[in-house]
Enzyme design. Structure first.
Site, PDB file in Angstrom:
ATOM      1  N   ASP A  46       0.843  -1.205   0.000  1.00 22.52           N
ATOM      2  CA  ASP A  46       0.000   0.000   0.000  1.00 22.52           C
ATOM      3  C   ASP A  46       0.877   1.253   0.000  1.00 22.52           C
ATOM      4  O   ASP A  46       0.384   2.377  -0.085  1.00 22.52           O
ATOM      5  CB  ASP A  46      -1.017  -0.011   1.158  1.00 22.52           C
ATOM      6  CG  ASP A  46      -0.366   0.038   2.523  1.00 22.52           C
ATOM      7  OD1 ASP A  46       0.878  -0.037   2.612  1.00 22.52           O
ATOM      8  OD2 ASP A  46      -1.105   0.158   3.527  1.00 22.52           O
ATOM      9  N   SER A  47       2.209   1.040   0.023  1.00 28.02           N
ATOM     10  CA  SER A  47       3.133   2.158  -0.171  1.00 28.02           C
ATOM     11  C   SER A  47       2.948   2.772  -1.553  1.00 28.02           C
ATOM     12  O   SER A  47       3.524   3.825  -1.847  1.00 28.02           O
ATOM     13  CB  SER A  47       4.584   1.681  -0.011  1.00 28.02           C
ATOM     14  OG  SER A  47       4.852   0.623  -0.915  1.00 28.02           O
ATOM     15  N   ASP A  85      -1.150  -6.198  -0.261  1.00 24.76           N
ATOM     16  CA  ASP A  85      -1.231  -5.513   1.032  1.00 24.76           C
ATOM     17  C   ASP A  85      -2.682  -5.114   1.302  1.00 24.76           C
ATOM     18  O   ASP A  85      -3.316  -4.474   0.453  1.00 24.76           O
ATOM     19  CB  ASP A  85      -0.378  -4.239   0.921  1.00 24.76           C
ATOM     20  CG  ASP A  85       0.281  -3.877   2.221  1.00 24.76           C
ATOM     21  OD1 ASP A  85      -0.001  -4.532   3.239  1.00 24.76           O
ATOM     22  OD2 ASP A  85       1.094  -2.937   2.211  1.00 24.76           O
ATOM     23  N   LYS A 114      -0.955  -9.364   3.055  1.00 27.12           N
ATOM     24  CA  LYS A 114      -0.192  -8.849   4.208  1.00 27.12           C
ATOM     25  C   LYS A 114      -1.112  -7.964   5.036  1.00 27.12           C
ATOM     26  O   LYS A 114      -1.918  -7.210   4.471  1.00 27.12           O
ATOM     27  CB  LYS A 114       1.022  -8.041   3.739  1.00 27.12           C
ATOM     28  CG  LYS A 114       1.779  -7.391   4.910  1.00 27.12           C
ATOM     29  CD  LYS A 114       3.087  -6.799   4.483  1.00 27.12           C
ATOM     30  CE  LYS A 114       2.986  -5.387   3.909  1.00 27.12           C
ATOM     31  NZ  LYS A 114       2.386  -4.382   4.829  1.00 27.12           N
ATOM     32  N   GLU A 116      -1.209  -5.357   8.614  1.00 29.78           N
ATOM     33  CA  GLU A 116      -0.470  -4.634   9.654  1.00 29.78           C
ATOM     34  C   GLU A 116      -1.133  -4.875  11.007  1.00 29.78           C
ATOM     35  O   GLU A 116      -2.359  -4.759  11.134  1.00 29.78           O
ATOM     36  CB  GLU A 116      -0.445  -3.139   9.340  1.00 29.78           C
ATOM     37  CG  GLU A 116       0.383  -2.815   8.110  1.00 29.78           C
ATOM     38  CD  GLU A 116       0.583  -1.311   7.908  1.00 29.78           C
ATOM     39  OE1 GLU A 116       0.305  -0.516   8.831  1.00 29.78           O
ATOM     40  OE2 GLU A 116       1.025  -0.946   6.798  1.00 29.78           O
ATOM     41  N   GLU A 183       9.246  -3.478  10.252  1.00 29.59           N
ATOM     42  CA  GLU A 183       9.606  -2.205   9.613  1.00 29.59           C
ATOM     43  C   GLU A 183      10.178  -1.226  10.632  1.00 29.59           C
ATOM     44  O   GLU A 183       9.674  -1.124  11.760  1.00 29.59           O
ATOM     45  CB  GLU A 183       8.365  -1.603   8.929  1.00 29.59           C
ATOM     46  CG  GLU A 183       8.658  -0.290   8.222  1.00 29.59           C
ATOM     47  CD  GLU A 183       7.616   0.095   7.175  1.00 29.59           C
ATOM     48  OE1 GLU A 183       6.661  -0.667   6.950  1.00 29.59           O
ATOM     49  OE2 GLU A 183       7.785   1.187   6.590  1.00 29.59           O
TER      50      GLU A 183
HETATM   51  O1  KIV Z   1       3.624  -1.065   1.547  1.00 30.15           O
HETATM   52  C1  KIV Z   1       4.769  -1.570   1.447  1.00 30.15           C
HETATM   53  O2  KIV Z   1       5.445  -1.478   0.420  1.00 30.15           O
HETATM   54  C2  KIV Z   1       5.263  -2.274   2.622  1.00 30.15           C
HETATM   55  C3  KIV Z   1       6.685  -2.737   2.593  1.00 30.15           C
HETATM   56  C4  KIV Z   1       7.601  -1.599   2.660  1.00 30.15           C
HETATM   57  C5  KIV Z   1       6.945  -3.749   3.636  1.00 30.15           C
HETATM   58  O3  KIV Z   1       4.547  -2.454   3.555  1.00 30.15           O
END
Ligand code: KIV
Length: 268
Positions: A46-47, A85, A114, A116, A183
């Site tokens: 989600d980055s 994510d 993934k 959080e 992280e």
């Molecule tokens: O959103 C992302 O790219 C991440 C990674 C940096 C682990 O969570």
């Protein structure tokens, strides 16, 4: 061709003490580049909010945003284990929501999701895993908790924090997560967590003593010229190169050098 990555590959890799690289990326070309370079674990992070959408935080990324990019990556990365994510509040409100939302990512082609959060979401993670959804955890500095954490601050400093991270990691492992992203975490705590669990820890800004490392594609190839945190190593400067290329194009157009005789079509 390296062996296909499966969920069990993660724990086996840790047992063999083999370190591996993971890339966070969002579209077809970077996925093809990752595969050509032999990286087989890809995260549609989600980055993408901050890396390509010009947003300040990841909080406003939607499921549809991540789904769109997951499909693009999955279309091009056929040899890879693609992890999608789950955006803010799509996995931690209720187990029912989490399972339904995660199912959309698997239907879009992802191999896993993934999430959080630590011990506080372990019951939800267990429910997802029970229903056949492979889950990667994410603790330490969790960007979706930006406001609660007071910004992007290093986590896991001191004994109390270390113990909390270790408990979070254990809870995720017991819930059935196949790995854990750590992280922006003090190296000592990241090492303690890594020794404490039997699933791989995947660090970003978590030092040297974790099982794997993840970086954002755009950052490591230097596309994002404004982002240079201490934990990042840039392996190329494609941003500078791109500016040079575009400047060259613009100059050639204004001086009449482009298009040249090789770039034009004729009657016959
Ligand atoms: O959103 C992302 O790219 C991440 C990674 C940096 C682990 O969570």
């Amino acid at each position: 061709m390296p062996p296909a990555v499966t969920v069990s590959w993660f724990a086996e890799t840790k047992k063999r003490r083999e370190k591996f690289a993971v890339l966070s990326l969002y579209e077809s070309w970077s996925a093809k580049i990752a595969e050509a370079a032999g990286v087989r674990v890809l995260l549609v992070g989600d980055s993408l909010a901050t890396s390509i959408l010009g947003l300040e935080t990841t909080l406003s990324v939607t499921i549809d945003d991540v789904l769109y990019h997951t499909r693009a990556v999955c279309r091009s990365a056929r040899q890879s284990f693609v992890i999608a994510d789950m955006p803010f509040l799509t996995h931690n409100v209720s187990e029912t929501d989490a399972v339904k939302n995660a199912g959309r990512f698997l239907a879009a082609g992802a191999s896993a999701v993934k999430v959080e959060g630590g011990a506080e979401i372990a019951d939800i993670v267990a429910g997802m895993v029970r229903r056949g959804i492979p889950v990667l955890g994410h603790i330490g500095m969790t960007p979706q908790h930006f406001f609660r954490l007071g910004g992007y601050r290093v986590q896991g400093r001191g004994n109390r924090e270390r113990k909390r991270l270790m408990a979070d990691a254990k809870a995720l492992e017991q819930a059935g997560a196949f790995g854990i992203v750590l992280e922006l975490t003090a190296e000592e705590s990241a090492e303690a967590v890594t020794k404490h669990v039997g699933i791989p820890t995947i660090g970003i800004g978590a030092g040297r003593r974790v099982d794997a490392q993840v970086l954002v594609f755009h950052d490591l190839v230097g596309l994002n010229r404004e982002f240079s945190p201490k934990f990042l190593k840039r392996y190329a400067r494609l941003g500078d190169e791109a500016v040079r290329a575009v400047r060259g194009f613009s100059t050639d157009v204004s001086t009449g050098k482009f298009p040249g005789k090789d770039n034009v079509f004729h009657d016959a």
